[in-house]
Motif scaffolding. Structure first.
Motif, short mmCIF file in Angstrom:
data_model
loop_
_atom_site.label_atom_id
_atom_site.label_comp_id
_atom_site.label_asym_id
_atom_site.label_seq_id
_atom_site.Cartn_x
_atom_site.Cartn_y
_atom_site.Cartn_z
N THR A 1 0.82 -1.22 0.00
CA THR A 1 0.00 0.00 0.00
C THR A 1 0.86 1.27 0.00
N PRO A 2 1.56 1.56 -1.09
CA PRO A 2 2.30 2.82 -1.15
C PRO A 2 1.34 4.01 -1.04
N VAL A 3 1.76 5.04 -0.29
CA VAL A 3 0.92 6.21 -0.07
C VAL A 3 1.44 7.37 -0.92
N PHE A 4 0.55 7.96 -1.69
CA PHE A 4 0.89 9.11 -2.51
C PHE A 4 0.29 10.35 -1.86
N GLY A 5 1.15 11.35 -1.63
CA GLY A 5 0.78 12.50 -0.84
C GLY A 5 1.26 12.32 0.59
N SER A 6 0.98 13.31 1.45
CA SER A 6 1.38 13.19 2.84
C SER A 6 0.41 12.28 3.59
N ASP A 7 0.91 11.64 4.63
CA ASP A 7 0.13 10.65 5.39
C ASP A 7 -0.19 11.21 6.77
N PRO A 8 -1.43 11.65 7.02
CA PRO A 8 -1.78 12.28 8.30
C PRO A 8 -2.29 11.30 9.35
N ARG A 9 -2.12 10.02 9.14
CA ARG A 9 -2.69 9.06 10.09
C ARG A 9 -2.07 9.16 11.47
N GLY A 10 -0.85 9.69 11.56
CA GLY A 10 -0.22 9.83 12.87
C GLY A 10 -0.78 10.97 13.69
N SER A 11 -1.63 11.81 13.10
CA SER A 11 -2.18 12.97 13.82
C SER A 11 -3.70 13.02 13.67
N ASP A 12 -4.35 11.88 13.84
CA ASP A 12 -5.81 11.77 13.79
C ASP A 12 -6.36 12.12 12.41
#
Length: 400
Positions: free
Chosen positions: A328-339
């Protein structure tokens, strides 16, 4: 209601796949889905003309005006939405004005040429960036029997595009040729406010228009229906079809929000040719507590409605098609660490891709290019269309 079959897109404003908080709010920054929609709009500009702002689109023999214009564009017109029926009809008035769309013959009527503009500034302005006030509440505007709603239109395309400040407006004069106007019509004011099962009314017209008036009857018409036999077999989509040509999905996929703190999470599974099943599960649950099923439109005479063709085209873009992986490569920034959350798109073979936030102020390993933002916008519109259908709008928001 008339016995004439009418196209009923489950259409609404673009938004993210639903994660429910107490009170019904959505997870994540409110601008993300809007920005995805802006990218789609910007892409449609390139697709429709491939030229700089201000120039008319290059005509084709099938899409050229029947008479040669005697003056340069823009060609202003007045749309006259006319109700000759026996009872009142309603249209939606929202922050950007009355809700109608314009598209061009040269793209197969797939482009969106008049995004609603509220207080955005021009993309040509290097200082572009405005703080907008609140919009007035949406309104279901009545068009009484025998009355009409007259709306001036400049003949200038105003299309929203992403910018570092959020969004900006790309404007260009539309040249002589064949265009289509579409408007969503409702039987009640409440239906308009809910955007519930609108009936598409559309009319092909030319610029410049005779006498500067485009008369649009609002009565149901077979000409408004592009898929009169929705259960009949249709060809598999290639992504290159005109927007009003029915086609079916070649393969399925599932998309869902991942991350964030919520009471419930939704996922949507699309299966050929056009079935869309929504599953809702509670936080920490592995099985859904509610499901609903609708049909993704196999075509539409309105470019604002997401169809099987739009999804096929978005998935076929080379950088999107090559992006799916087992990790599951993520394109764009990944905000899962900040809710925050991302949208995860999974194919039947188990490979997937994550769609994150635009990389305006952060460094991303994989930028969220316009092709990925287009895919995100199409998925957001599919989700909102389904949620405006009463079948799915009635889903419980929490486990029994």
């Amino acid at each position: 209601m008339s016995e004439v079959d009418v196209e009923q897109p489950r259409a609404g404003a673009a938004g993210r796949l639903r994660n429910s908080r107490p009170g019904g709010g959505r997870i994540g920054p409110p601008s993300r889905a809007a920005l995805a929609g802006l990218a789609l709009a910007a892409a449609s500009i390139a697709a429709s003309c491939g030229q700089a702002s201000g120039g008319p689109p290059a005509p084709t023999s099938a899409c050229a005006a029947s008479t040669k214009p005697t003056s340069p564009p823009p060609y202003a017109v007045e749309f006259r939405f006319r109700n000759d029926g026996p009872s009142s009809l309603f249209v939606l008035k929202s922050c950007g004005g009355y809700d109608f769309g314009v598209s061009w013959c040269g793209t197969g009527f797939t482009d969106r040429l008049n995004d609603p503009v509220v207080c955005e500034c021009s993309c040509d302005d290097p200082q572009c960036g405005k703080v907008c006030g609140q919009c007035a509440p949406d309104e279901g505007t009545e068009i009484a029997a025998g009355a009409s709603l007259d709306r001036p239109w400049s003949g200038i395309s105003t299309t929203l595009a992403p910018s570092a400040a959020g969004q900006c407006v790309v404007s260009r004069d539309l040249g002589a040729g064949r265009y289509r106007v579409s408007i969503w019509v409702y039987d009640t004011a409440a239906g308009a406010l809910a955007r519930a099962r609108p009936r598409v009314v559309s009319l092909d017209f030319e610029l410049p228009a005779p006498s500067g008036i485009v008369d649009v009857p609002l009565a149901p018409s077979p000409d408004d229906v592009c898929d009169p036999t929705p259960d009949a077999p249709v060809p598999v989509c290639t992504g290159g079809e005109p927007h009003d040509t029915p086609c079916g999905l070649a393969s399925g996929l599932t998309f869902a929000s991942e991350g964030g703190l919520a009471l419930s999470y939704d996922s949507e599974t699309l299966t050929p040719p056009a079935t869309d099943v929504r599953s809702r599960r509670g936080s920490g649950m592995t099985t859904p507590f509610a499901t609903c099923s609708t049909q993704l439109p196999r075509c539409s005479r309105d470019a604002r409605v997401a169809t099987t063709r739009d999804l096929t085209r978005a998935l076929a873009q080379p950088d999107v098609a090559a992006s799916f992986g087992a990790d599951t490569p993520v394109f764009g920034s990944d905000p899962r660490g900040s809710d925050g959350s991302i949208t995860v798109v999974t194919r039947p073979d188990g490979t997937s891709v994550g769609l994150g936030e635009p990389c305006f102020s952060t460094v991303c390993d994989h930028p969220l290019t316009s092709a990925f933002q287009t895919l995100e916008s199409v998925l957001a519109r599919i989700s909102e269309q389904q949620l405006s259908d009463p079948t799915c709008a009635a889903l419980p928001t929490s486990p029994p």
